[in-house]
Design a protein around this motif. Sequence first.
Motif, PDB file in Angstrom:
ATOM      1  N   ARG A 208       0.915  -1.050   0.043  1.00 35.02           N
ATOM      2  CA  ARG A 208      -0.069   0.190  -0.001  1.00 35.02           C
ATOM      3  C   ARG A 208       0.861   1.077  -0.031  1.00 35.02           C
ATOM      4  N   VAL A 209       1.370   1.671  -1.252  1.00 35.12           N
ATOM      5  CA  VAL A 209       2.367   2.811  -1.317  1.00 35.12           C
ATOM      6  C   VAL A 209       2.180   4.021  -0.572  1.00 35.12           C
ATOM      7  N   GLY A 210       0.785   4.375  -1.034  1.00 35.10           N
ATOM      8  CA  GLY A 210       0.294   5.621  -0.594  1.00 35.10           C
ATOM      9  C   GLY A 210       0.223   5.837   1.139  1.00 35.10           C
ATOM     10  N   THR A 211      -0.298   4.741   1.731  1.00 39.75           N
ATOM     11  CA  THR A 211      -0.083   4.478   3.112  1.00 39.75           C
ATOM     12  C   THR A 211       1.045   4.590   3.790  1.00 39.75           C
ATOM     13  N   VAL A 212       1.898   3.704   3.347  1.00 41.30           N
ATOM     14  CA  VAL A 212       3.301   3.658   3.710  1.00 41.30           C
ATOM     15  C   VAL A 212       4.082   4.875   3.608  1.00 41.30           C
ATOM     16  N   LYS A 213       3.939   5.682   2.555  1.00 40.05           N
ATOM     17  CA  LYS A 213       4.493   6.936   2.290  1.00 40.05           C
ATOM     18  C   LYS A 213       3.919   7.976   3.273  1.00 40.05           C
ATOM     19  N   ARG A 214       2.845   8.052   3.575  1.00 40.27           N
ATOM     20  CA  ARG A 214       2.177   8.879   4.526  1.00 40.27           C
ATOM     21  C   ARG A 214       2.582   8.674   5.994  1.00 40.27           C
ATOM     22  N   ILE A 215       2.912   7.438   6.215  1.00 43.97           N
ATOM     23  CA  ILE A 215       3.327   7.397   7.440  1.00 43.97           C
ATOM     24  C   ILE A 215       4.631   7.988   7.778  1.00 43.97           C
ATOM     25  N   ILE A 216       5.632   7.594   6.999  1.00 41.41           N
ATOM     26  CA  ILE A 216       7.038   8.334   7.126  1.00 41.41           C
ATOM     27  C   ILE A 216       7.015   9.661   6.908  1.00 41.41           C
ATOM     28  N   PHE A 217       6.086  10.117   6.064  1.00 43.48           N
ATOM     29  CA  PHE A 217       5.984  11.578   5.923  1.00 43.48           C
ATOM     30  C   PHE A 217       5.562  12.417   7.039  1.00 43.48           C
ATOM     31  N   VAL A 218       4.524  11.715   7.824  1.00 46.93           N
ATOM     32  CA  VAL A 218       3.983  12.484   9.147  1.00 46.93           C
ATOM     33  C   VAL A 218       5.005  12.259  10.194  1.00 46.93           C
ATOM     34  N   PHE A 219       5.814  11.054  10.216  1.00 45.27           N
ATOM     35  CA  PHE A 219       6.798  10.845  11.133  1.00 45.27           C
ATOM     36  C   PHE A 219       7.743  11.752  11.015  1.00 45.27           C
ATOM     37  N   ALA A 220       8.239  12.032   9.718  1.00 49.58           N
ATOM     38  CA  ALA A 220       9.588  12.731   9.586  1.00 49.58           C
ATOM     39  C   ALA A 220       9.047  14.424   9.795  1.00 49.58           C
ATOM     40  N   ALA A 221       7.553  14.873   9.777  1.00 50.36           N
ATOM     41  CA  ALA A 221       7.173  16.168   9.986  1.00 50.36           C
ATOM     42  C   ALA A 221       7.119  16.272  11.266  1.00 50.36           C
ATOM     43  N   ALA A 222       6.879  15.384  12.302  1.00 49.99           N
ATOM     44  CA  ALA A 222       6.556  15.461  13.463  1.00 49.99           C
ATOM     45  C   ALA A 222       7.894  15.441  14.431  1.00 49.99           C
ATOM     46  N   GLY A 223       8.831  14.732  13.836  1.00 50.51           N
ATOM     47  CA  GLY A 223      10.016  14.610  14.360  1.00 50.51           C
ATOM     48  C   GLY A 223      10.754  16.103  14.234  1.00 50.51           C
ATOM     49  N   ALA A 224      10.681  16.583  12.935  1.00 48.60           N
ATOM     50  CA  ALA A 224      11.329  17.928  12.493  1.00 48.60           C
ATOM     51  C   ALA A 224      10.752  18.864  13.649  1.00 48.60           C
ATOM     52  N   ALA A 225       9.209  18.842  13.815  1.00 48.55           N
ATOM     53  CA  ALA A 225       8.497  19.838  14.782  1.00 48.55           C
ATOM     54  C   ALA A 225       8.832  19.720  15.994  1.00 48.55           C
ATOM     55  N   ILE A 226       9.315  18.534  16.728  1.00 49.37           N
ATOM     56  CA  ILE A 226       9.508  18.511  18.112  1.00 49.37           C
ATOM     57  C   ILE A 226      10.985  19.206  18.314  1.00 49.37           C
TER      58      ILE A 226
END
Length: 346
Positions: A208-226
């Motif tokens: 599930r390409v879209g779902t997996v890419k979204r997971i890592i996109f959100v993870f990287a965004a939250a990590g940069a935000a913290i």
Amino acid sequence: MNETITVTRWTRASILAMWTSATLLVVLAFLPFAGSPAVLDRLTTLFLYIVLAATWNALAGFGGLVSIGQQAFFGLGAYVTIRLSNYGMNVYLAVLAAPLAVGLLSIPLSVPMLRLRAGEFAIGMWVLAELFHLLINLDPLIQGETGTSLIALNAYTVAHRTAYTFWMALTAVAVVLVSLFLLLRSSAGAALQAIRDNEDAASSVGVRVGTVKRIIFVFAAAGAAIAGSVWLATAISFQPKTYFSVQWTSYMIFMVLVGGLGTFEGAILGAVIFFIIESVFGGTGVWYLIGLGATALAMSLFLPRGLYGAFGHRTGYQLLPIGYLLRFNGHSHSLVSTKSSEEILP
């Protein structure tokens, strides 16, 4: 002669590395009771560099999504902290809540951004960062490029601020690294690397390409935000041009290229090397930046796998294995593919 073949995820070295890391985490948790404020402040900076390097490496090194706009989320983390504090939330709760808010915001943002590929995605993220920079300049609370300060921190003594910020940075780096480690060792991690290697092929076998890419996109965004929110707790002042500067992403790229793109340990090593270089040469001004650029260029040309990437490729040695190890008569071979900067960077 019969060959003995075994498949494992752990080695004695990796188990020792895990226990050593856990022990170090406990020891560092007690450091504010004995360490000087200067030491705590420098270690806080190191922890945040590790967070930035690890999350960019997760996005680009493991997911193949090369972004030059992660400063968008770094800046948003700081900005949302300012806003939540201004609304009356406890300042340290605001620091914790801001990354969650930015992570939620990144979910709808991922819809248009993940439609872009390769260079389009990289440039699109930079444009997104500039857009947020301009929008936040319009907020009267921020006063344009003049900026503002996290004045709620004045309610705490300098010693208490330093200790609390240190603990938050230590917690952030622990949560980010453990979460990433578990993610990469899961089926989603295997799917992520399959997408990086060949998105169309991964899709054809049911990933599930879209779902997996979204997971890592959100993870990287939250990590940069913290990283952005905790950095604000250290610096106190907020100027949009500083927090939304592409310099932050250039630092992330440097750390990952030097340490090893697509290796878990490489991002940590790269952050430590960058921290040391900054501590020693940071006061030399423009020559420091020229040196960073020249080093990154040299690494890309002559050691594209990075320091730890080259070491792991030659020896098959992994302190924190995210895949499986195949042993032939006692000799280990990693079943996780790694990519050099030549293969991933557009």
